[in-house]
Design a protein around this motif. Structure first.
Motif, PDB file in Angstrom:
ATOM      1  N   PHE A 151      18.442 101.184  66.540  1.00  0.00           N
ATOM      2  CA  PHE A 151      17.771  99.884  66.480  1.00  0.00           C
ATOM      3  C   PHE A 151      16.267 100.047  66.708  1.00  0.00           C
ATOM      4  O   PHE A 151      15.451  99.394  66.033  1.00  0.00           O
ATOM      5  CB  PHE A 151      18.367  98.919  67.502  1.00  0.00           C
ATOM      6  N   ALA A 152      15.905 100.933  67.664  1.00  0.00           N
ATOM      7  CA  ALA A 152      14.474 101.168  67.923  1.00  0.00           C
ATOM      8  C   ALA A 152      13.788 101.752  66.689  1.00  0.00           C
ATOM      9  O   ALA A 152      12.649 101.382  66.361  1.00  0.00           O
ATOM     10  CB  ALA A 152      14.324 102.117  69.113  1.00  0.00           C
ATOM     11  N   THR A 153      14.503 102.649  65.979  1.00  0.00           N
ATOM     12  CA  THR A 153      13.943 103.247  64.758  1.00  0.00           C
ATOM     13  C   THR A 153      13.716 102.185  63.687  1.00  0.00           C
ATOM     14  O   THR A 153      12.641 102.118  63.064  1.00  0.00           O
ATOM     15  CB  THR A 153      14.896 104.337  64.218  1.00  0.00           C
ATOM     16  N   LEU A 154      14.723 101.341  63.449  1.00  0.00           N
ATOM     17  CA  LEU A 154      14.608 100.286  62.439  1.00  0.00           C
ATOM     18  C   LEU A 154      13.590  99.232  62.858  1.00  0.00           C
ATOM     19  O   LEU A 154      12.863  98.682  62.007  1.00  0.00           O
ATOM     20  CB  LEU A 154      15.980  99.640  62.201  1.00  0.00           C
ATOM     21  N   TYR A 155      13.516  98.958  64.174  1.00  0.00           N
ATOM     22  CA  TYR A 155      12.545  97.992  64.683  1.00  0.00           C
ATOM     23  C   TYR A 155      11.120  98.491  64.446  1.00  0.00           C
ATOM     24  O   TYR A 155      10.216  97.707  64.134  1.00  0.00           O
ATOM     25  CB  TYR A 155      12.794  97.763  66.171  1.00  0.00           C
ATOM     26  N   SER A 156      10.939  99.811  64.589  1.00  0.00           N
ATOM     27  CA  SER A 156       9.597 100.382  64.370  1.00  0.00           C
ATOM     28  C   SER A 156       9.207 100.330  62.895  1.00  0.00           C
ATOM     29  O   SER A 156       8.018 100.284  62.554  1.00  0.00           O
ATOM     30  CB  SER A 156       9.556 101.837  64.861  1.00  0.00           C
ATOM     31  N   ILE A 157      10.217 100.332  61.989  1.00  0.00           N
ATOM     32  CA  ILE A 157       9.943 100.247  60.550  1.00  0.00           C
ATOM     33  C   ILE A 157       9.560  98.821  60.172  1.00  0.00           C
ATOM     34  O   ILE A 157       8.566  98.596  59.485  1.00  0.00           O
ATOM     35  CB  ILE A 157      11.169 100.717  59.742  1.00  0.00           C
ATOM     36  N   ASN A 158      10.366  97.849  60.634  1.00  0.00           N
ATOM     37  CA  ASN A 158      10.063  96.442  60.361  1.00  0.00           C
ATOM     38  C   ASN A 158      10.811  95.602  61.389  1.00  0.00           C
ATOM     39  O   ASN A 158      12.025  95.398  61.283  1.00  0.00           O
ATOM     40  CB  ASN A 158      10.494  96.050  58.950  1.00  0.00           C
ATOM     41  N   ASN A 159      10.070  95.149  62.413  1.00  0.00           N
ATOM     42  CA  ASN A 159      10.713  94.457  63.528  1.00  0.00           C
ATOM     43  C   ASN A 159      11.371  93.139  63.114  1.00  0.00           C
ATOM     44  O   ASN A 159      12.453  92.785  63.594  1.00  0.00           O
ATOM     45  CB  ASN A 159       9.717  94.221  64.665  1.00  0.00           C
ATOM     46  N   LEU A 160      10.757  92.394  62.195  1.00  0.00           N
ATOM     47  CA  LEU A 160      11.299  91.100  61.789  1.00  0.00           C
ATOM     48  C   LEU A 160      12.639  91.271  61.063  1.00  0.00           C
ATOM     49  O   LEU A 160      13.619  90.580  61.359  1.00  0.00           O
ATOM     50  CB  LEU A 160      10.299  90.367  60.881  1.00  0.00           C
ATOM     51  N   VAL A 161      12.685  92.219  60.124  1.00  0.00           N
ATOM     52  CA  VAL A 161      13.923  92.467  59.378  1.00  0.00           C
ATOM     53  C   VAL A 161      15.022  92.954  60.324  1.00  0.00           C
ATOM     54  O   VAL A 161      16.183  92.524  60.228  1.00  0.00           O
ATOM     55  CB  VAL A 161      13.689  93.490  58.251  1.00  0.00           C
ATOM     56  N   ALA A 162      14.670  93.854  61.251  1.00  0.00           N
ATOM     57  CA  ALA A 162      15.670  94.396  62.196  1.00  0.00           C
ATOM     58  C   ALA A 162      16.309  93.279  63.015  1.00  0.00           C
ATOM     59  O   ALA A 162      17.531  93.237  63.199  1.00  0.00           O
ATOM     60  CB  ALA A 162      15.015  95.428  63.111  1.00  0.00           C
ATOM     61  N   ILE A 163      15.483  92.344  63.522  1.00  0.00           N
ATOM     62  CA  ILE A 163      16.012  91.248  64.348  1.00  0.00           C
ATOM     63  C   ILE A 163      16.895  90.327  63.515  1.00  0.00           C
ATOM     64  O   ILE A 163      17.996  89.941  63.923  1.00  0.00           O
ATOM     65  CB  ILE A 163      14.855  90.472  64.999  1.00  0.00           C
ATOM     66  N   TRP A 164      16.408  89.957  62.309  1.00  0.00           N
ATOM     67  CA  TRP A 164      17.153  89.012  61.464  1.00  0.00           C
ATOM     68  C   TRP A 164      18.490  89.590  60.980  1.00  0.00           C
ATOM     69  O   TRP A 164      19.482  88.874  60.841  1.00  0.00           O
ATOM     70  CB  TRP A 164      16.306  88.609  60.252  1.00  0.00           C
ATOM     71  N   VAL A 165      18.508  90.889  60.732  1.00  0.00           N
ATOM     72  CA  VAL A 165      19.739  91.506  60.209  1.00  0.00           C
ATOM     73  C   VAL A 165      20.764  91.731  61.314  1.00  0.00           C
ATOM     74  O   VAL A 165      21.947  91.408  61.157  1.00  0.00           O
ATOM     75  CB  VAL A 165      19.412  92.843  59.499  1.00  0.00           C
TER      76      VAL A 165
END
Length: 586
Positions: A151-165
């Motif tokens: 999750f930290a990796t995906l959050y660093s790529i795009n935090n908004l998309v990570a939270i919404w998904v």
């Protein structure tokens, strides 16, 4: 009741073979983490394709590394699966071994509540549930770390998309795991209903003649129908909820992908969200969902395991958690006598004394109370009384099948503090009122695995030799389930031969002649009187009274009188009544 708790279960099974457990945690953690590496490589491959200046060899190098990681993950799965087989073997093997030993040490079925089907259900399903919890626990460290780092990796790529998904996916997964707790409850009810049906069918097959003679076919069929209908309802609930959960889980990744496409569409359009970013999100999405589900499943199974442990504790109320979770070698050659009493090496019997012994059956006033009894080596003691006076109960207290509630028990001068554990072979041998025979040869039923040193003598003492000569395969004749190929008298004498073959100091017999003709009975008593053994017999028979050195007369669970026959006939009204009843019968 001694309750075994989930925490103690995990601690005991993990510490039983910590090396295997640590190996499992290591291999499964590497396996769980491997998608993160392949996901990052996949992102790099697609990002490289987007760039026009990447060399062909570099791209194929990345693909080769990606293929290597996939093969490595397959190899890790193989290693993890092999180590898990060992962990499952140790977990289920140890629990079943301990349950089996404690069941045997209970001696009497009175100490093991429930039907045979229910008992088998405990050994099969409840043990499997407990072992699965240990298997799930080894996945938790890797799952927690993987979900956090991914999750930290995906959050660093795009935090908004990570939270919404992932927020809706986590909510859905948690909700489904809450439903799984309910599913496990339905599944437990289903197993219980199934064990009731199988147990009742077993009782039917064991009582066919009784059912026919009692004209009870319709009532038995109606009872079976009721049990089957109850099982059908439980199965329907189980299957419906199971399919509902399965449907949601099979589509959860599609839901996540759909949310990802909607949220990331604008970023893909303006270039702020690359194809590589989209690929790693879609690639890691099912793995993160799976590890969240695994964590939820562990918490759900912890609750179900607690219920299974309660059922196991109820099955063996006299067994402590320490005994149920005790560590023993599982290799048979390393630990042969796993089922024997804790201390079966008592001294040769000289005196047996019971002081103020009392026992009451659970939720009942039936039993024996304030029993004071002294028996010397070589004596033949007959315990008598009317039906329900407590004869069989007293015998079971003496042999250790029932644990007395108060009083003192002495073998010679040694106090017996836990007779269920301390008494038994080779010091005591018992022939019950209703013998239990198995589907095997007559010889196997008499010896039950011991040597045949005393076999020939036991056949003589039990007056069985003449019967054996007439059998098709003599002593190797298969007698059928419960001895159906034998007569009632032969079944009883087979039980007596089994007792004599033990060559024990103390012989305890419950109703020696209930199914034996008078001539054979006299011969049996002649044989018993020649033995240099201490003999305790429950009987209402005149021949038994005549051969007794001492007669104990029970009335309503208490000793009403004791002494020799002539003395009791002149002083005890209860003995006079029993003697008179015998005369009327004869």
């Amino acid at each position: 009741m001694n309750q075994v708790y989930t925490g103690k279960l995990l601690k005991s099974l993990i510490s039983f073979n910590p090396g295997i457990y640590i190996l499992n945690v290591f291999f499964w953690s590497l396996f769980i983490f491997s998608p993160l590496a392949t996901g990052l490589l996949t992102k790099q491959i697609f990002d490289s394709i987007e760039r026009s200046n990447v060399s062909f060899s570099y791209l194929w190098g990345l693909i080769a590394i990606w293929g290597g990681f996939v093969l490595l993950r397959s190899f890790l799965y193989f290693l993890a699966s092999i180590s898990h087989i060992y962990l499952d073997y140790y977990s289920t093997g140890l629990l079943r071994r301990n349950l089996f030993v404690q069941t045997l040490r209970s001696v009497s079925r009175l100490n093991v509540p429930g039907s045979l089907g229910e008992i088998l259900n405990h050994f099969r399903d409840d043990v499997n549930i407990c072992a699965r919890l240990v298997g799930n626990s080894m996945l938790i460290p890797g799952c927690i770390l993987f979900s956090m780092i991914s999750f930290a990796t995906l959050y660093s790529i795009n935090n908004l998309v990570a939270i919404w998904v992932f927020t809706p996916l986590v909510v859905i997964t948690i909700s489904l795991n809450i439903l799984k707790v309910k599913l496990q409850e339905y599944r437990s009810q289903n197993r219980q209903a199934t064990s009731e049906v199988s147990g009742f069918i077993g009782e039917i097959f064991g009582s066919i003649q009784t059912i026919i003679l009692g004209s009870a076919e319709e009532r038995v069929a109606a009872k079976l129908k009721d049990l089957s209908n109850n099982r059908r309802k439980k199965i329907i609930k189980d299957v419906l909820l199971s399919k509902l959960i399965e449907t949601f889980f099979s589509n959860i990744n599609l839901i996540g992908t759909g949310i990802l496409i909607i949220v990331a569409a604008e970023g893909l359009k303006n270039g702020s969200f690359s194809i590589g970013d989209f690929v790693i999100f879609t690639y890691l999405l099912p793995f993160i969902t799976e590890v969240i589900d695994t964590i939820g499943l562990f918490l759900a199974r912890a609750k179900i395991t607690s219920v299974s442990l309660q059922r196991i504790s109820k099955l063996l109320p006299q067994a402590s958690p320490k005994e149920i979770l005790a560590h023993y070698p599982l290799s048979p050659e390393k630990h042969q006598d796993v089922a024997g009493p804790l201390n079966s090496s008592l001294e040769t019997l000289e005196t047996l004394s019971l002081k103020n012994i009392s026992y009451r059956y659970p939720n009942s006033q039936n039993g024996v109370s304030n029993i004071n009894l002294d028996i010397k080596r070589g004596q033949t003691v007959v315990i008598t009384g009317r039906t329900g006076a407590g004869k069989t109960t007293l015998l079971k207290v003496i042999i250790g099948a029932l644990k007395f509630k108060q009083g003192f028990y002495y073998w010679n001068s040694r106090p017996i503090k836990n007779q269920i554990m301390e008494l038994g072979a080779p010091n005591i041998a018992y022939s019950p009122q209703t013998p239990v025979l198995f589907n095997g040869t007559l010889k196997e039923n008499i010896l039950l695995g011991i040597g045949d040193k005393h076999l020939d003598r036991s056949l003589d003492l039990a007056v069985l030799k003449e019967d054996i000569v007439k059998m098709p395969d003599q002593i190797n004749t298969v007698i059928g389930s419960k001895g159906v190929k034998l007569s009632g008298g032969q079944i009883q004498r087979t039980s007596l031969a089994r007792m004599f073959a033990r060559n024990a100091d103390l012989l305890v017999v419950d109703d020696v002649s209930s199914a034996i003709d008078s001539h054979t009975e006299i011969e049996l008593w002649e044989n018993l009187s020649k033995l240099d053994k201490t003999i305790i017999v429950a009987s209402q028979n005149k021949e038994a009274f005549r051969k007794a050195d001492k007669i104990i007369v029970l009335k309503e669970g208490k000793i009403a009188a004791e002494g020799e026959l002539e003395e009791l006939l002149s002083s005890s009204e209860e003995m006079q009544y029993l003697w008179g009843v015998n005369q009327q019968k004869q």
